[in-house]
Write a protein that holds these residues in place. Structure first.
Motif: not given
Length: 250
Positions: A49-51, A54-58, A193-197, A231-234
């Motif tokens: 996820e960016t400003a 969403t950019l996706e590659g498969t 993981g067990f944490r946000s993000g 940096d705030g992006d998923d």
């Protein structure tokens, strides 16, 4: 020169003295080991996820080998009674294109280098004549260098680079069971993981054939997923598909 020679001999003597008890302990221990080299040829999905959206590659499984630049995959396991140690390392270098046009672009080019290392300490909680179950806890380290390039169309081209690494705690369960003469199966699931993000999980299923006391071949299916906020992006990365490998036991 005489002083250097004496120093070298003394150093060698100290190294021998230090290694001797370790070697003797290893010979007296009940540890058994497995080293595996395997080939994992999955479908690969990466998105961020960016400003600018969403950019996706498969990359499909059928194109994986054709687009593979470099790969190394291996595991090492050690077992002593109810205790076990497991390490799994995976390195892949892929470059591929998704040429399906959109209203704003003529396609997407993806270049990614990924590494992940999982380490577990396991303890056997169930053992029968035909099966065993282990609980495990450890970590998973992931590093990615990903470039997503949107090809120009109605809108100008643009690129996004993700270069990051992180480590998550992971827990898991592994079951092994006999299937037939020389055949056995294994199932492994972990979550971390067990944490946000940050989240990661994996499912691994294999069927193993024992050639002799030393060698075993295995085939199976694996799904592994990573979801991490950078940096705030998923950022999401997952791979799923078949694998085949060879194991040496000693």
């Amino acid at each position: 020169m005489g002083r250097i020679t004496r120093l070298r001999d003394a150093t060698a003597g100290l190294m021998f003295a230090a290694c001797a008890p370790i070697s003797a302990l290893a010979q007296q221990s009940d540890w058994s080991y497995q080293a595996t080299i395997y080939l994992f040829t999955p479908e690969t999905n990466v998105s961020t996820e960016t400003a600018i959206g969403t950019l996706e590659g498969t990359l499909s499984f059928s194109d994986a080998l054709e687009n593979l630049d470099l790969a190394f995959m291996g595991t090492f396991a050690a077992t002593n009674g109810q205790w076990s140690i497991l390490g799994d390392y995976n390195y892949t270098d892929l470059s591929f294109s998704n040429s399906a046009p959109t209203p704003n672009s003529s396609g997407l080019e993806t270049s990614l280098t990924t590494q992940f290392l999982s380490g577990f300490l396991g303890y056997r909680v169930l053992s029968t004549e035909k099966s065993t179950v282990d609980l495990a806890a450890g970590f998973r380290w992931f590093k990615t260098e990903t470039d997503l390039t949107v090809l120009p169309g109605a809108a100008p081209g643009r690129s996004v680079n993700v270069n990051e690494s992180w480590t998550d705690p992971v827990i898991g369960v592994r079951a092994r069971f006999d299937l037939a003469d020389r055949w056995s199966g294994a199932a492994f699931f972990d979550y971390g993981g067990f944490r946000s993000g940050s989240e990661t999980w994996q499912v691994l299923l294999t069927a193993d054939y024992e050639i002799n006391d030393r060698w075993m071949i295995r085939g199976g299916y694996r799904y592994i997923s990573f979801d991490h906020e950078i940096d705030g992006d998923d950022f999401k990365f997952d791979q799923s598909g078949p694998l085949i490998g060879a194991t040496y036991q000693f």
